[in-house]
Design an enzyme around this catalytic site. Structure first.
Site, PDB file in Angstrom:
ATOM      1  N   HIS A 101     -11.921  10.054   5.968  1.00 54.95           N
ATOM      2  CA  HIS A 101     -11.696   8.624   6.181  1.00 54.95           C
ATOM      3  C   HIS A 101     -11.182   8.281   7.571  1.00 54.95           C
ATOM      4  O   HIS A 101     -11.603   7.297   8.160  1.00 54.95           O
ATOM      5  CB  HIS A 101     -10.704   8.131   5.126  1.00 54.95           C
ATOM      6  CG  HIS A 101     -10.388   6.670   5.206  1.00 54.95           C
ATOM      7  ND1 HIS A 101     -11.355   5.694   5.088  1.00 54.95           N
ATOM      8  CD2 HIS A 101      -9.205   6.005   5.386  1.00 54.95           C
ATOM      9  CE1 HIS A 101     -10.799   4.498   5.185  1.00 54.95           C
ATOM     10  NE2 HIS A 101      -9.502   4.666   5.387  1.00 54.95           N
ATOM     11  N   ARG A 127      -1.318   9.320   1.320  1.00 55.69           N
ATOM     12  CA  ARG A 127      -2.741   9.568   1.069  1.00 55.69           C
ATOM     13  C   ARG A 127      -3.067  11.053   0.952  1.00 55.69           C
ATOM     14  O   ARG A 127      -3.876  11.455   0.133  1.00 55.69           O
ATOM     15  CB  ARG A 127      -3.580   8.949   2.198  1.00 55.69           C
ATOM     16  CG  ARG A 127      -3.776   7.470   2.032  1.00 55.69           C
ATOM     17  CD  ARG A 127      -4.673   6.923   3.118  1.00 55.69           C
ATOM     18  NE  ARG A 127      -4.878   5.492   2.912  1.00 55.69           N
ATOM     19  CZ  ARG A 127      -5.452   4.695   3.800  1.00 55.69           C
ATOM     20  NH1 ARG A 127      -5.847   5.187   4.960  1.00 55.69           N
ATOM     21  NH2 ARG A 127      -5.629   3.418   3.539  1.00 55.69           N
ATOM     22  N   GLU A 166       0.842  -1.192   0.000  1.00 57.89           N
ATOM     23  CA  GLU A 166       0.000   0.000   0.000  1.00 57.89           C
ATOM     24  C   GLU A 166       0.877   1.242   0.000  1.00 57.89           C
ATOM     25  O   GLU A 166       2.095   1.172   0.213  1.00 57.89           O
ATOM     26  CB  GLU A 166      -0.961  -0.004   1.194  1.00 57.89           C
ATOM     27  CG  GLU A 166      -2.002  -1.112   1.104  1.00 57.89           C
ATOM     28  CD  GLU A 166      -3.071  -1.021   2.174  1.00 57.89           C
ATOM     29  OE1 GLU A 166      -2.979  -0.132   3.039  1.00 57.89           O
ATOM     30  OE2 GLU A 166      -4.005  -1.847   2.136  1.00 57.89           O
ATOM     31  N   HIS A 198      -9.469  10.001   2.289  1.00 55.42           N
ATOM     32  CA  HIS A 198      -9.067   8.911   1.392  1.00 55.42           C
ATOM     33  C   HIS A 198      -9.309   9.357  -0.044  1.00 55.42           C
ATOM     34  O   HIS A 198     -10.384   9.872  -0.361  1.00 55.42           O
ATOM     35  CB  HIS A 198      -9.859   7.638   1.695  1.00 55.42           C
ATOM     36  CG  HIS A 198      -9.198   6.407   1.168  1.00 55.42           C
ATOM     37  ND1 HIS A 198      -9.129   6.116  -0.177  1.00 55.42           N
ATOM     38  CD2 HIS A 198      -8.558   5.396   1.803  1.00 55.42           C
ATOM     39  CE1 HIS A 198      -8.484   4.972  -0.344  1.00 55.42           C
ATOM     40  NE2 HIS A 198      -8.123   4.523   0.839  1.00 55.42           N
ATOM     41  N   ARG A 228      -1.760   9.223   8.984  1.00 56.77           N
ATOM     42  CA  ARG A 228      -1.684   7.784   9.259  1.00 56.77           C
ATOM     43  C   ARG A 228      -1.123   7.023   8.065  1.00 56.77           C
ATOM     44  O   ARG A 228      -1.571   7.191   6.933  1.00 56.77           O
ATOM     45  CB  ARG A 228      -3.077   7.249   9.595  1.00 56.77           C
ATOM     46  CG  ARG A 228      -3.140   5.743   9.781  1.00 56.77           C
ATOM     47  CD  ARG A 228      -4.544   5.300  10.115  1.00 56.77           C
ATOM     48  NE  ARG A 228      -5.452   5.489   9.004  1.00 56.77           N
ATOM     49  CZ  ARG A 228      -5.895   4.497   8.226  1.00 56.77           C
ATOM     50  NH1 ARG A 228      -5.467   3.266   8.409  1.00 56.77           N
ATOM     51  NH2 ARG A 228      -6.745   4.747   7.254  1.00 56.77           N
TER      52      ARG A 228
END
Length: 522
Positions: free
Chosen positions: A339, A280, A123, A238, A374
């Site tokens: 998100h 992100r 990811e 997100h 995060r």
């Protein structure tokens, strides 16, 4: 169980508020009888409506042959943009491989290759393949089903369903109880130990991937009890939520794992316009800017995944097909959505808040792991780690109680209610992906009439913290201050600080927000 025993029988037992992964891990990790209060139903075929069950990507853990916890920690620190607590990052990433085994021991069946080795996904912002999955893209639901089954097999855990926590009672600076609405009945539980695992605040925004109940209620309860809130300005958007359905409806997440397998972000011309595996926050801003320039944005998995999409991402495939989109042959329309909230109730490395007898775990807590942004798939890991540690903490806490008021009816302004659509639009417009000082101050003025409610209090805290941070860092981007300062510290304030700051900034009265004790003082 759905029927609450007489509250006196439960006196002294730790009260865990929240039926997601963090709350369930606390309940399973302590050896003491405890009460697990869930806002929805908790059964082994339908997990609670918590964000944990919606997690698609998986859980991060350095279990690959080419990986180490040190590398995992380095990626976490880089994503956190200078606001992580290094000691917490080291501790959490070091325990991640053991957390994978811990969950397996509790019945979680991880996805594995034919030789028995774990399947590892990649990811954004991870330097290695280290994302473990269960049930392909339904990791959260698969984990929760296994743990809920274990909870049901544990007689010392009293599960109370349809329980909406509204406030905490405090005596001499320490927690003395919790006030809940259980099926329309107001119940006061006397306890010296409360764990808040109430989730995030994405439900305060018009576009969100969160459950409708994720409105920051735990943050408001903790603030009224005297806890410190920190990093409230850092909201992660997100970049790839399925852009389908009516306004105000929870958006379905299209996991980062799809981009990890090579899917490209394109516009209506078919052109790529950004790096899909950047952090992100940067991908979300790139998507938002492209949309604001008049483009439509799509996630194109046709070449990278193609016919294998239904097998690798069955849940996402089903969601897309339900909206008339076949990701095997069509690009998926996407847009950013709120998100994850990196801010929350400030806790130490053991999950303790500044209020004696009060712990916080999961998204409602600000542990120092995530910093300003995060790292993908660290949230399930954090919930397991801190949930376990808090459970062990509860084993050593006192069981003695102090008298608490018998509250027969909740005050009107504490009645459970979703955030008004107008408030959600204010938050998305003024505290969205890209912010400005003028817009944040305008948003603050508009949320002032809601300040007496939980949702208004949390909205004001997010907007104020974003107004005060005059830089861009992680999930907080100010177009009027587009660069990060050389040094930065976490933003922290108590409820009194919030009210004082608001009074200084505006010429309108700031509503008083009394604690539950003050509302029912003799």
């Amino acid at each position: 169980m759905t029927t609450l025993p007489p509250p006196g029988q439960l006196a002294g037992q730790p009260l865990i508020i929240g039926g997601g992964l963090a709350g369930v891990m606390v309940a399973l990790s302590t050896t003491r009888p405890c009460v697990l209060a869930c806002a929805g139903r908790l059964d082994d075929t339908r997990p609670p409506a918590a964000a944990s069950m919606l997690a698609q990507g998986g859980m991060a853990a350095a279990v690959g042959a080419d990986d180490t916890p040190t590398l995992h920690a380095a990626d976490t620190l880089a994503a956190g943009a200078g606001l992580c607590t290094a000691a917490v990052v080291d501790r959490v990433t070091a325990c991640a491989p053991a957390a994978v085994e811990q969950l397996a021991g509790l019945g979680v069946r991880w996805d594995r290759h034919a030789d028995g080795s774990l399947q590892l996904g990649l990811e954004a912002a991870h330097g290695r393949r280290r994302i473990v999955h269960a049930g392909e893209d339904a990791t959260g639901a698969t984990i929760m089903r296994a743990l809920v089954a274990r909870v049901r097999q544990t007689p010392r855990i009293t599960v109370v369903e349809q329980a909406h926590a509204h406030d905490l009672l405090v005596h001499d600076g320490a927690v003395a109880g919790g006030v809940l609405d259980i099926g329309g009945r107001t119940v006061t539980l006397s306890t010296p130990a409360v764990v808040l695992a109430t989730g995030g605040a994405g439900g305060l925004f018009a576009d969100t991937t969160n459950p409708a109940g994720a409105t920051g209620s735990g943050l408001a309860m903790a603030a009224r009890a005297g806890a410190v809130l920190g990093n409230m300005e850092f909201v992660q958007f997100h970049p790839t939520a399925l852009s389908a359905g009516p306004e105000g409806q929870r958006l379905c997440l299209v996991s980062e794992a799809v981009r990890g397998e090579g899917a490209a972000l394109i516009d209506e011309t078919g052109e790529r316009f950004t790096s899909e595996l950047a952090t992100r926050d940067s991908v979300s801003r790139a998507v938002w800017r492209h949309m604001m320039a008049g483009h439509s944005v799509y996630l194109d998995a046709r070449a990278a995944v193609g016919a294998a999409f239904p097998r690798h991402f069955p849940a996402i495939y089903a969601l897309c097909m339900a909206h008339g989109i076949n990701p095997v042959t069509q690009p998926i329309p996407v847009r950013p959505a709120a998100h994850y909230h990196m801010g929350g109730i400030m806790v130490d490395h053991r999950g303790r808040t500044g209020v004696a007898g009060l712990w916080a775990a999961g998204e409602v807590a600000c542990t120092g792991l995530h910093g300003a942004n995060r790292l993908a798939s660290n949230s399930l890991l954090e919930a397991v780690a801190f949930g376990t540690w808090i459970g062990h903490e509860l084993d050593g806490c006192t069981t003695s109680c102090v008298p608490v008021p018998d509250i027969a009816r909740l005050p009107h302004d504490l009645a459970a209610c979703p955030p008004p659509a107008a408030l959600r639009r204010i938050m998305s417009h003024h505290a969205g992906v890209i912010r400005t000082g003028d817009s944040l101050r305008s948003g603050l003025k508009q949320v002032m009439p809601f300040m007496g409610t939980d949702v208004g209090l949390v909205c004001a805290a997010i907007l104020l913290a974003a107004t005060l941070r005059r830089e861009s860092r992680g999930g907080h981007f100010r177009s009027d201050y587009p660069y990060a300062m050389a040094t930065a510290a976490p933003s922290r304030f108590r409820l009194a600080d919030l009210q004082a700051r608001l009074a200084d900034m505006h010429d309108v009265p700031v509503p008083a927000i009394p604690s539950m004790n003050e509302r029912h003082a003799p």
